[in-house]
Motif scaffolding. Structure first.
Motif, PDB file in Angstrom:
ATOM      1  N   VAL A  53     -63.161  15.608 -81.744  1.00 29.04           N
ATOM      2  CA  VAL A  53     -63.506  16.820 -82.481  1.00 29.04           C
ATOM      3  C   VAL A  53     -62.626  16.836 -83.719  1.00 29.04           C
ATOM      4  O   VAL A  53     -61.400  16.720 -83.627  1.00 29.04           O
ATOM      5  CB  VAL A  53     -63.317  18.091 -81.627  1.00 29.04           C
ATOM      6  CG1 VAL A  53     -63.570  19.345 -82.456  1.00 29.04           C
ATOM      7  CG2 VAL A  53     -64.256  18.056 -80.430  1.00 29.04           C
ATOM      8  N   VAL A  54     -63.281  16.952 -84.881  1.00 24.81           N
ATOM      9  CA  VAL A  54     -62.596  16.876 -86.163  1.00 24.81           C
ATOM     10  C   VAL A  54     -62.821  18.181 -86.912  1.00 24.81           C
ATOM     11  O   VAL A  54     -63.933  18.718 -86.916  1.00 24.81           O
ATOM     12  CB  VAL A  54     -63.127  15.687 -86.998  1.00 24.81           C
ATOM     13  CG1 VAL A  54     -62.400  15.590 -88.333  1.00 24.81           C
ATOM     14  CG2 VAL A  54     -62.995  14.374 -86.218  1.00 24.81           C
ATOM     15  N   GLY A  55     -61.774  18.685 -87.547  1.00 22.25           N
ATOM     16  CA  GLY A  55     -61.905  19.908 -88.345  1.00 22.25           C
ATOM     17  C   GLY A  55     -60.553  20.388 -88.816  1.00 22.25           C
ATOM     18  O   GLY A  55     -59.529  19.739 -88.582  1.00 22.25           O
ATOM     19  N   THR A  56     -60.548  21.523 -89.459  1.00 19.87           N
ATOM     20  CA  THR A  56     -59.288  22.131 -89.888  1.00 19.87           C
ATOM     21  C   THR A  56     -58.547  22.648 -88.660  1.00 19.87           C
ATOM     22  O   THR A  56     -59.171  22.880 -87.611  1.00 19.87           O
ATOM     23  CB  THR A  56     -59.552  23.302 -90.850  1.00 19.87           C
ATOM     24  OG1 THR A  56     -60.276  24.315 -90.135  1.00 19.87           O
ATOM     25  CG2 THR A  56     -60.322  22.869 -92.091  1.00 19.87           C
ATOM     26  N   PRO A  57     -57.249  22.866 -88.761  1.00 21.93           N
ATOM     27  CA  PRO A  57     -56.526  23.420 -87.611  1.00 21.93           C
ATOM     28  C   PRO A  57     -57.129  24.735 -87.110  1.00 21.93           C
ATOM     29  O   PRO A  57     -57.219  24.964 -85.895  1.00 21.93           O
ATOM     30  CB  PRO A  57     -55.111  23.620 -88.147  1.00 21.93           C
ATOM     31  CG  PRO A  57     -54.966  22.578 -89.216  1.00 21.93           C
ATOM     32  CD  PRO A  57     -56.329  22.511 -89.866  1.00 21.93           C
ATOM     33  N   GLU A  58     -57.604  25.580 -88.023  1.00 20.29           N
ATOM     34  CA  GLU A  58     -58.197  26.865 -87.631  1.00 20.29           C
ATOM     35  C   GLU A  58     -59.506  26.661 -86.871  1.00 20.29           C
ATOM     36  O   GLU A  58     -59.755  27.344 -85.867  1.00 20.29           O
ATOM     37  CB  GLU A  58     -58.453  27.735 -88.874  1.00 20.29           C
ATOM     38  CG  GLU A  58     -57.202  28.136 -89.625  1.00 20.29           C
ATOM     39  CD  GLU A  58     -56.666  27.048 -90.564  1.00 20.29           C
ATOM     40  OE1 GLU A  58     -55.504  27.150 -90.958  1.00 20.29           O
ATOM     41  OE2 GLU A  58     -57.406  26.081 -90.883  1.00 20.29           O
ATOM     42  N   ALA A  59     -60.330  25.737 -87.323  1.00 21.98           N
ATOM     43  CA  ALA A  59     -61.602  25.470 -86.645  1.00 21.98           C
ATOM     44  C   ALA A  59     -61.363  24.852 -85.268  1.00 21.98           C
ATOM     45  O   ALA A  59     -62.037  25.201 -84.293  1.00 21.98           O
ATOM     46  CB  ALA A  59     -62.484  24.565 -87.504  1.00 21.98           C
ATOM     47  N   ILE A  60     -60.380  23.951 -85.189  1.00 20.39           N
ATOM     48  CA  ILE A  60     -60.046  23.331 -83.901  1.00 20.39           C
ATOM     49  C   ILE A  60     -59.550  24.391 -82.926  1.00 20.39           C
ATOM     50  O   ILE A  60     -59.940  24.407 -81.748  1.00 20.39           O
ATOM     51  CB  ILE A  60     -58.989  22.213 -84.072  1.00 20.39           C
ATOM     52  CG1 ILE A  60     -59.513  21.095 -84.970  1.00 20.39           C
ATOM     53  CG2 ILE A  60     -58.518  21.696 -82.725  1.00 20.39           C
ATOM     54  CD1 ILE A  60     -60.649  20.287 -84.419  1.00 20.39           C
ATOM     55  N   ASP A  61     -58.713  25.303 -83.389  1.00 22.07           N
ATOM     56  CA  ASP A  61     -58.228  26.383 -82.526  1.00 22.07           C
ATOM     57  C   ASP A  61     -59.382  27.234 -81.999  1.00 22.07           C
ATOM     58  O   ASP A  61     -59.384  27.647 -80.837  1.00 22.07           O
ATOM     59  CB  ASP A  61     -57.243  27.281 -83.274  1.00 22.07           C
ATOM     60  CG  ASP A  61     -55.882  26.635 -83.469  1.00 22.07           C
ATOM     61  OD1 ASP A  61     -55.598  25.606 -82.813  1.00 22.07           O
ATOM     62  OD2 ASP A  61     -55.103  27.151 -84.295  1.00 22.07           O
ATOM     63  N   ALA A  62     -60.381  27.478 -82.849  1.00 25.17           N
ATOM     64  CA  ALA A  62     -61.511  28.319 -82.457  1.00 25.17           C
ATOM     65  C   ALA A  62     -62.351  27.687 -81.352  1.00 25.17           C
ATOM     66  O   ALA A  62     -62.953  28.398 -80.550  1.00 25.17           O
ATOM     67  CB  ALA A  62     -62.392  28.615 -83.677  1.00 25.17           C
ATOM     68  N   VAL A  63     -62.409  26.364 -81.295  1.00 23.01           N
ATOM     69  CA  VAL A  63     -63.231  25.693 -80.275  1.00 23.01           C
ATOM     70  C   VAL A  63     -62.377  25.108 -79.151  1.00 23.01           C
ATOM     71  O   VAL A  63     -62.916  24.499 -78.229  1.00 23.01           O
ATOM     72  CB  VAL A  63     -64.135  24.594 -80.892  1.00 23.01           C
ATOM     73  CG1 VAL A  63     -65.080  25.198 -81.917  1.00 23.01           C
ATOM     74  CG2 VAL A  63     -63.328  23.461 -81.482  1.00 23.01           C
ATOM     75  N   GLY A  64     -61.078  25.301 -79.211  1.00 19.16           N
ATOM     76  CA  GLY A  64     -60.164  24.746 -78.212  1.00 19.16           C
ATOM     77  C   GLY A  64     -60.576  24.950 -76.767  1.00 19.16           C
ATOM     78  O   GLY A  64     -60.523  24.017 -75.971  1.00 19.16           O
ATOM     79  N   PRO A  65     -61.029  26.159 -76.393  1.00 16.31           N
ATOM     80  CA  PRO A  65     -61.425  26.372 -74.993  1.00 16.31           C
ATOM     81  C   PRO A  65     -62.618  25.529 -74.543  1.00 16.31           C
ATOM     82  O   PRO A  65     -62.853  25.368 -73.354  1.00 16.31           O
ATOM     83  CB  PRO A  65     -61.785  27.862 -74.952  1.00 16.31           C
ATOM     84  CG  PRO A  65     -61.035  28.469 -76.085  1.00 16.31           C
ATOM     85  CD  PRO A  65     -60.999  27.413 -77.153  1.00 16.31           C
ATOM     86  N   LEU A  66     -63.372  24.977 -75.489  1.00 16.35           N
ATOM     87  CA  LEU A  66     -64.548  24.173 -75.139  1.00 16.35           C
ATOM     88  C   LEU A  66     -64.232  22.703 -74.925  1.00 16.35           C
ATOM     89  O   LEU A  66     -65.062  21.956 -74.414  1.00 16.35           O
ATOM     90  CB  LEU A  66     -65.609  24.279 -76.247  1.00 16.35           C
ATOM     91  CG  LEU A  66     -66.141  25.665 -76.544  1.00 16.35           C
ATOM     92  CD1 LEU A  66     -67.060  25.627 -77.760  1.00 16.35           C
ATOM     93  CD2 LEU A  66     -66.874  26.217 -75.337  1.00 16.35           C
ATOM     94  N   LEU A  67     -63.055  22.264 -75.345  1.00 17.43           N
ATOM     95  CA  LEU A  67     -62.736  20.838 -75.307  1.00 17.43           C
ATOM     96  C   LEU A  67     -62.474  20.357 -73.893  1.00 17.43           C
ATOM     97  O   LEU A  67     -61.748  20.990 -73.125  1.00 17.43           O
ATOM     98  CB  LEU A  67     -61.517  20.544 -76.191  1.00 17.43           C
ATOM     99  CG  LEU A  67     -61.639  20.955 -77.658  1.00 17.43           C
ATOM    100  CD1 LEU A  67     -60.398  20.531 -78.422  1.00 17.43           C
ATOM    101  CD2 LEU A  67     -62.886  20.381 -78.279  1.00 17.43           C
ATOM    102  N   ARG A  68     -63.085  19.223 -73.571  1.00 16.76           N
ATOM    103  CA  ARG A  68     -62.863  18.601 -72.264  1.00 16.76           C
ATOM    104  C   ARG A  68     -61.514  17.917 -72.246  1.00 16.76           C
ATOM    105  O   ARG A  68     -60.969  17.546 -73.293  1.00 16.76           O
ATOM    106  CB  ARG A  68     -63.935  17.536 -71.996  1.00 16.76           C
ATOM    107  CG  ARG A  68     -65.322  18.026 -71.841  1.00 16.76           C
ATOM    108  CD  ARG A  68     -66.326  16.891 -71.673  1.00 16.76           C
ATOM    109  NE  ARG A  68     -66.417  16.112 -72.912  1.00 16.76           N
ATOM    110  CZ  ARG A  68     -66.189  14.798 -72.994  1.00 16.76           C
ATOM    111  NH1 ARG A  68     -65.869  14.096 -71.930  1.00 16.76           N
ATOM    112  NH2 ARG A  68     -66.302  14.156 -74.137  1.00 16.76           N
ATOM    113  N   SER A  69     -60.995  17.676 -71.079  1.00 15.30           N
ATOM    114  CA  SER A  69     -59.775  16.892 -70.933  1.00 15.30           C
ATOM    115  C   SER A  69     -60.053  15.493 -71.480  1.00 15.30           C
ATOM    116  O   SER A  69     -61.074  14.894 -71.163  1.00 15.30           O
ATOM    117  CB  SER A  69     -59.396  16.813 -69.457  1.00 15.30           C
ATOM    118  OG  SER A  69     -58.308  15.963 -69.285  1.00 15.30           O
ATOM    119  N   GLY A  70     -59.176  14.993 -72.319  1.00 13.38           N
ATOM    120  CA  GLY A  70     -59.347  13.670 -72.896  1.00 13.38           C
ATOM    121  C   GLY A  70     -60.008  13.663 -74.266  1.00 13.38           C
ATOM    122  O   GLY A  70     -60.030  12.634 -74.938  1.00 13.38           O
TER     123      GLY A  70
END
Length: 118
Positions: A53-70
């Motif tokens: 998942v690639v993006g700005t730190p703010e965008a990554i934070d917004a989708v953080g709960p969706l990220l799978r382990s790894g």
């Protein structure tokens, strides 16, 4: 495709083994101006599916709960990763991310927020 083993030639026969290289996938996921509750199921599925998942730190934070382990988080290099065969979600606020460079991968545009028009 790339040659997996050296060609073998004998009399009137040539034998070669090749493998098909995986084709990358680049999902351009717009996070819109809305809240996470308004995010589309397809946008969430593309984010969960991605190995990167690639993006700005703010965008990554917004989708953080969706990220799978790894799942690996990056702040640049989406096109390069997808061109090398990876499944990538490029996330951005607003209408969504755009590409400046060509990419040798399947590109999918995913609106991230439901339409509010009535």
């Amino acid at each position: 495709m790339e040659l997996a083993a050296e060609k073998f030639k004998r009399d009137n026969v040539t034998v070669a083994a090749a493998r098909v290289l995986p084709r990358g996938r680049l999902a351009l996921v717009g996070l819109g101006p809305g809240s996470a509750e308004e995010r589309t199921p397809r946008a969430e599925a593309e984010i969960r599916r991605a190995a990167f998942v690639v993006g700005t730190p703010e965008a990554i934070d917004a989708v953080g709960p969706l990220l799978r382990s790894g799942t690996e988080v990056r702040y640049e290099g989406a096109c390069d990763l997808a061109s090398r065969g990876a499944a990538v979600a490029l996330v951005a606020f607003g209408a969504g991310p755009t590409l400046d460079d060509p990419v040798e991968a399947d590109v999918i545009v995913v609106p991230g927020v439901r339409d509010r028009c009535v």
